[in-house]
Write a protein that holds these residues in place. Sequence first.
Motif, PDB file in Angstrom:
ATOM      1  N   ASP A   1       9.810  -2.331   8.777  1.00 55.79           N
ATOM      2  CA  ASP A   1       9.843  -1.212   7.837  1.00 55.79           C
ATOM      3  C   ASP A   1       9.254  -1.686   6.500  1.00 55.79           C
ATOM      4  OD1 ASP A   1      11.896  -2.481   6.285  1.00 55.79           O
ATOM      5  OD2 ASP A   1      13.466  -1.510   7.456  1.00 55.79           O
ATOM      6  N   HIS A   2       9.103  -0.753   5.564  1.00 52.32           N
ATOM      7  CA  HIS A   2       8.430  -1.061   4.295  1.00 52.32           C
ATOM      8  C   HIS A   2       9.159  -2.180   3.539  1.00 52.32           C
ATOM      9  CE1 HIS A   2       5.336   0.012   1.394  1.00 52.32           C
ATOM     10  NE2 HIS A   2       6.231  -0.235   0.456  1.00 52.32           N
ATOM     11  N   ALA A   3      10.487  -2.127   3.536  1.00 50.67           N
ATOM     12  CA  ALA A   3      11.267  -3.145   2.808  1.00 50.67           C
ATOM     13  C   ALA A   3      11.062  -4.533   3.425  1.00 50.67           C
ATOM     14  CB  ALA A   3      12.749  -2.769   2.806  1.00 50.67           C
ATOM     15  N   GLU A   4      11.011  -4.603   4.760  1.00 53.00           N
ATOM     16  CA  GLU A   4      10.796  -5.893   5.442  1.00 53.00           C
ATOM     17  C   GLU A   4       9.411  -6.448   5.134  1.00 53.00           C
ATOM     18  OE1 GLU A   4      13.385  -5.725   9.547  1.00 53.00           O
ATOM     19  OE2 GLU A   4      11.708  -4.316   9.366  1.00 53.00           O
ATOM     20  N   MET A   5       8.408  -5.566   5.114  1.00 53.05           N
ATOM     21  CA  MET A   5       7.048  -6.011   4.789  1.00 53.05           C
ATOM     22  C   MET A   5       6.979  -6.509   3.350  1.00 53.05           C
ATOM     23  SD  MET A   5       4.471  -3.337   6.705  1.00 53.05           S
ATOM     24  CE  MET A   5       5.377  -1.805   6.532  1.00 53.05           C
ATOM     25  N   ARG A   6       7.596  -5.767   2.443  1.00 52.12           N
ATOM     26  CA  ARG A   6       7.581  -6.161   1.024  1.00 52.12           C
ATOM     27  C   ARG A   6       8.265  -7.508   0.825  1.00 52.12           C
ATOM     28  NH1 ARG A   6       9.449  -1.773  -0.999  1.00 52.12           N
ATOM     29  NH2 ARG A   6      11.606  -2.423  -1.180  1.00 52.12           N
TER      30      ARG A   6
ATOM     31  N   ILE B   1       1.828  -2.799  -0.656  1.00 53.01           N
ATOM     32  CA  ILE B   1       1.918  -2.645   0.797  1.00 53.01           C
ATOM     33  C   ILE B   1       1.509  -1.235   1.192  1.00 53.01           C
ATOM     34  CG2 ILE B   1       3.437  -2.823   2.817  1.00 53.01           C
ATOM     35  CD1 ILE B   1       3.125  -5.455   1.258  1.00 53.01           C
ATOM     36  N   LEU B   2       0.578  -1.148   2.149  1.00 52.34           N
ATOM     37  CA  LEU B   2       0.109   0.147   2.630  1.00 52.34           C
ATOM     38  C   LEU B   2       0.684   0.498   4.002  1.00 52.34           C
ATOM     39  CD1 LEU B   2      -3.660  -0.215   1.613  1.00 52.34           C
ATOM     40  CD2 LEU B   2      -1.821   0.925   0.338  1.00 52.34           C
ATOM     41  N   GLY B   3       0.976  -0.520   4.811  1.00 50.23           N
ATOM     42  CA  GLY B   3       1.512  -0.245   6.139  1.00 50.23           C
ATOM     43  C   GLY B   3       1.330  -1.416   7.086  1.00 50.23           C
TER      44      GLY B   3
ATOM     45  N   LEU C   1       1.304  -6.026  14.242  1.00 48.44           N
ATOM     46  CA  LEU C   1       0.831  -7.411  14.123  1.00 48.44           C
ATOM     47  C   LEU C   1       0.489  -7.784  12.688  1.00 48.44           C
ATOM     48  CD1 LEU C   1      -1.731  -7.456  17.094  1.00 48.44           C
ATOM     49  CD2 LEU C   1       0.511  -8.535  17.070  1.00 48.44           C
ATOM     50  N   TYR C   2      -0.118  -6.833  11.979  1.00 53.82           N
ATOM     51  CA  TYR C   2      -0.658  -7.141  10.654  1.00 53.82           C
ATOM     52  C   TYR C   2      -0.107  -6.193   9.597  1.00 53.82           C
ATOM     53  CZ  TYR C   2      -3.929  -9.412  13.785  1.00 53.82           C
ATOM     54  OH  TYR C   2      -4.467 -10.159  14.786  1.00 53.82           O
ATOM     55  N   ILE C   3       0.175  -6.757   8.437  1.00 56.97           N
ATOM     56  CA  ILE C   3       0.566  -5.958   7.279  1.00 56.97           C
ATOM     57  C   ILE C   3      -0.720  -5.648   6.515  1.00 56.97           C
ATOM     58  CG2 ILE C   3       1.824  -5.984   5.087  1.00 56.97           C
ATOM     59  CD1 ILE C   3       3.812  -7.944   6.478  1.00 56.97           C
TER      60      ILE C   3
END
Length: 198
Positions: free
Chosen positions: A156-161, A13-15, A20-22
């Motif tokens: 946040d990063h954890a949610e995206m991961r 994950i970069l951001g 809207l988009y990961i």
Amino acid sequence: MLQVEPKRPSLRILGQIKKLYIVAEGVEGLVLIDQHAAAERIRFELLQERYKSKKIRQELAEPISLELSPSEVIMLSSWQETLQDIGFDVSSFGGNTYSVRAVPALGKRLESSEAVHDILRDLFSQGKVSPSSTNKDEILKLLACKGSIKSGKELDHAEMRKLVEDLSTCNNPLTCPHGRPVMVTIDQNQLERLFARR
């Protein structure tokens, strides 16, 4: 014999772009993931599994009271059996007031009267149904959409991961339940062409 499913390649994950988009890096290149479509796919497959195993119903800690319009009361009577089948427990409390004791297992998003009323309105907008002719997958798609992360939500990063990890366990991680793409990969050749390196 136990079959071992091949491990799907992991993404770094970069951001997030425009809420809207990961943005992630994969083996093949840059990967853009539509967060709402991804969440919808995850929730849809979860609802399908819960429906098949008859675990879709979630009892509420406290019943929710709903005030329905006269037309909604009429629609409720034609939907009653289907609503029970997908996890709702809605009963008359007198007049146009109804008590909701259980909802489909979507989590906290369906624990307010407004959220439950919104779902019922969306279902009723499909017209009268008979339980035998109702396409359950269409109803589950609607429920999945309503209960999913919305576009425009900062993660946040954890949610995206977590979203990407959950997506990797889906049977069909490439499209949302409505057939839209969940992710797009821009490979190294495409990136090099974009920057006139080729």
